[in-house]
Design a protein around this motif. Structure first.
Motif, PDB file in Angstrom:
ATOM      1  N   LYS A   5     -22.578 -12.310 -20.355  1.00 47.40           N
ATOM      2  CA  LYS A   5     -22.878 -12.184 -18.927  1.00 47.40           C
ATOM      3  C   LYS A   5     -22.139 -13.312 -18.206  1.00 47.40           C
ATOM      4  O   LYS A   5     -22.363 -14.488 -18.489  1.00 47.40           O
ATOM      5  N   VAL A   6     -21.277 -12.944 -17.275  1.00 48.82           N
ATOM      6  CA  VAL A   6     -20.384 -13.890 -16.622  1.00 48.82           C
ATOM      7  C   VAL A   6     -20.939 -14.293 -15.261  1.00 48.82           C
ATOM      8  O   VAL A   6     -21.360 -13.438 -14.469  1.00 48.82           O
ATOM      9  N   VAL A   7     -20.928 -15.594 -14.992  1.00 48.04           N
ATOM     10  CA  VAL A   7     -21.339 -16.134 -13.696  1.00 48.04           C
ATOM     11  C   VAL A   7     -20.125 -16.771 -13.028  1.00 48.04           C
ATOM     12  O   VAL A   7     -19.416 -17.567 -13.661  1.00 48.04           O
ATOM     13  N   ILE A   8     -19.891 -16.422 -11.786  1.00 47.11           N
ATOM     14  CA  ILE A   8     -18.838 -17.038 -10.982  1.00 47.11           C
ATOM     15  C   ILE A   8     -19.495 -17.958  -9.966  1.00 47.11           C
ATOM     16  O   ILE A   8     -20.414 -17.544  -9.254  1.00 47.11           O
ATOM     17  N   ILE A 100     -17.502 -19.432 -14.773  1.00 48.71           N
ATOM     18  CA  ILE A 100     -16.151 -19.664 -14.250  1.00 48.71           C
ATOM     19  C   ILE A 100     -16.311 -20.161 -12.820  1.00 48.71           C
ATOM     20  O   ILE A 100     -16.977 -19.509 -12.003  1.00 48.71           O
ATOM     21  N   ALA A 101     -15.729 -21.306 -12.521  1.00 47.45           N
ATOM     22  CA  ALA A 101     -15.847 -21.883 -11.176  1.00 47.45           C
ATOM     23  C   ALA A 101     -14.490 -21.896 -10.486  1.00 47.45           C
ATOM     24  O   ALA A 101     -13.444 -21.958 -11.140  1.00 47.45           O
ATOM     25  N   SER A 254      -7.779 -11.001  -7.464  1.00 43.93           N
ATOM     26  CA  SER A 254      -7.219 -10.298  -8.614  1.00 43.93           C
ATOM     27  C   SER A 254      -7.215 -11.189  -9.854  1.00 43.93           C
ATOM     28  O   SER A 254      -7.539 -10.741 -10.967  1.00 43.93           O
ATOM     29  N   PHE A 255      -6.850 -12.452  -9.668  1.00 42.68           N
ATOM     30  CA  PHE A 255      -6.885 -13.424 -10.777  1.00 42.68           C
ATOM     31  C   PHE A 255      -8.296 -13.532 -11.356  1.00 42.68           C
ATOM     32  O   PHE A 255      -8.492 -13.506 -12.574  1.00 42.68           O
ATOM     33  N   ILE A 256      -9.300 -13.628 -10.481  1.00 42.46           N
ATOM     34  CA  ILE A 256     -10.677 -13.774 -10.930  1.00 42.46           C
ATOM     35  C   ILE A 256     -11.147 -12.522 -11.674  1.00 42.46           C
ATOM     36  O   ILE A 256     -11.837 -12.612 -12.704  1.00 42.46           O
ATOM     37  N   ILE A 260     -12.607 -12.520 -15.391  1.00 48.63           N
ATOM     38  CA  ILE A 260     -13.939 -11.985 -15.695  1.00 48.63           C
ATOM     39  C   ILE A 260     -13.868 -11.049 -16.895  1.00 48.63           C
ATOM     40  O   ILE A 260     -14.696 -11.121 -17.817  1.00 48.63           O
ATOM     41  N   GLU A 261     -12.877 -10.150 -16.892  1.00 50.82           N
ATOM     42  CA  GLU A 261     -12.763  -9.196 -17.996  1.00 50.82           C
ATOM     43  C   GLU A 261     -12.516  -9.912 -19.316  1.00 50.82           C
ATOM     44  O   GLU A 261     -13.066  -9.528 -20.353  1.00 50.82           O
TER      45      GLU A 261
END
Length: 304
Positions: A5-8, A100-101, A254-256, A260-261
């Motif tokens: 589970k990804v958190v930005i 990811i920050a 787009s980079f983010i 994420i993927e």
């Protein structure tokens, strides 16, 4: 189904991302900081959109499970030196597995690290004062050794995504030292001349965020977007123009999305050697925040 589970955590470039457009805003009540009492009768008099409720973290959750926590609040309620870094970190540790920050920064070396560029720092210098950095308080001590300063596996996926989108930025830099100043003011001329001797980037948000994630045992790395030179930081003029360009769909968003993927299916490190041997239990029942206590219990169990 994704492994992680990804958190930005971020702001500029994410708020404007198509990936988070029209997603419902939610709140996570982490709890007010120790010693602070909320005065609900005063809050009722404030417009709900401008309400500041200490300990409440606003976030979005997409259908694929990705979480976005705006570092300064949904409507930018918190200045960099007043941001709820501990609360954001605790919410991230409850909602996700990896963080990811993003951060907008100035460059001390514009001939090498250019405005409009993307940088994945590998170290930091924390010059902040007075910001809360310990998510636990009494009950546990985590002697962290931040070498490396960020989770290398997360840095690697940020770099993989960065090089795939290299044409969207004015250069991609692998490794730099991020100097975190208190804010809200920028550096003086003399401060800039001094700091460029030992740092590459100037910003206001890497710390204590990176420290807190280490204390919590959360895999974390940061992508920095260069929006001005240290000598011409103005924020309201050219800086915001650069931030707007970087927020275009084919750039930061787009980079983010690709990062994420990568993060969803990556193998996370089994342990964090920066804290593995530095955890001292001192009576977890003394930790007043229930979410901090849960995280402390997790770390004790993991590294026992």
């Amino acid at each position: 189904m994704s492994k992680n589970k990804v958190v930005i955590i971020g702001g500029s470039g994410i708020h404007d991302s198509p990936g988070f457009k029209n997603i419902l805003w939610r709140t996570f009540d982490v709890g007010a900081p120790p010693g602070i009492t909320r005065r609900e009768e005063e809050q009722e008099k404030i417009d709900a959109d401008k309400l500041i409720t200490l300990g409440v973290v606003e976030y979005q959750k997409r259908n694929d499970g990705v979480i976005f926590i705006p570092r300064h609040g949904h409507t930018v309620k918190y200045a960099p030196h007043l941001t709820q870094y501990v609360e954001n970190g605790l919410a991230a540790s409850m909602l996700g597995d990896v963080v990811i920050a993003t951060s907008a920064v100035g460059t001390y070396h514009p001939k090498i690290i250019k405005v409009g560029g993307l940088v994945v720092p590998d170290d930091y210098i924390n010059l902040t004062t007075g910001r809360r950095f310990d998510p636990y308080g009494y009950g546990i001590t985590v002697h962290a050794n931040p070498r490396p300063a960020f989770t290398e596996e997360i840095r690697d996926i940020l770099l993989d995504s960065a090089y795939e989108h290299e044409k969207a930025f004015n250069g991609v830099t692998d490794g730099a030292t991020y100097l975190t100043m208190d804010g809200p003011r920028f550096g003086s001329k003399a401060e800039g001349q001094m700091r460029k001797q030992y740092a590459h980037l100037a910003g206001m948000t890497c710390n204590p965020e990176a420290d807190i994630m280490t204390y919590l045992g959360m895999p974390y790395a940061l992508a920095a977007f260069v929006v001005d030179e240290d000598t011409d930081a103005d924020h309201e003029l050219s800086t915001l123009a650069v931030m707007k360009r970087l927020s275009e769909p084919d750039k930061v968003p787009s980079f983010i999305e690709d990062a994420i993927e990568f993060a969803k299916d990556m193998d996370l490190p089994e342990s964090d050697q920066r804290i593995a041997t530095g955890i001292i239990e001192q009576g977890l029942e003394r930790i007043t925040n229930i979410y901090a206590r849960k995280r402390a219990e997790y770390l004790i169990e993991k590294y026992r």
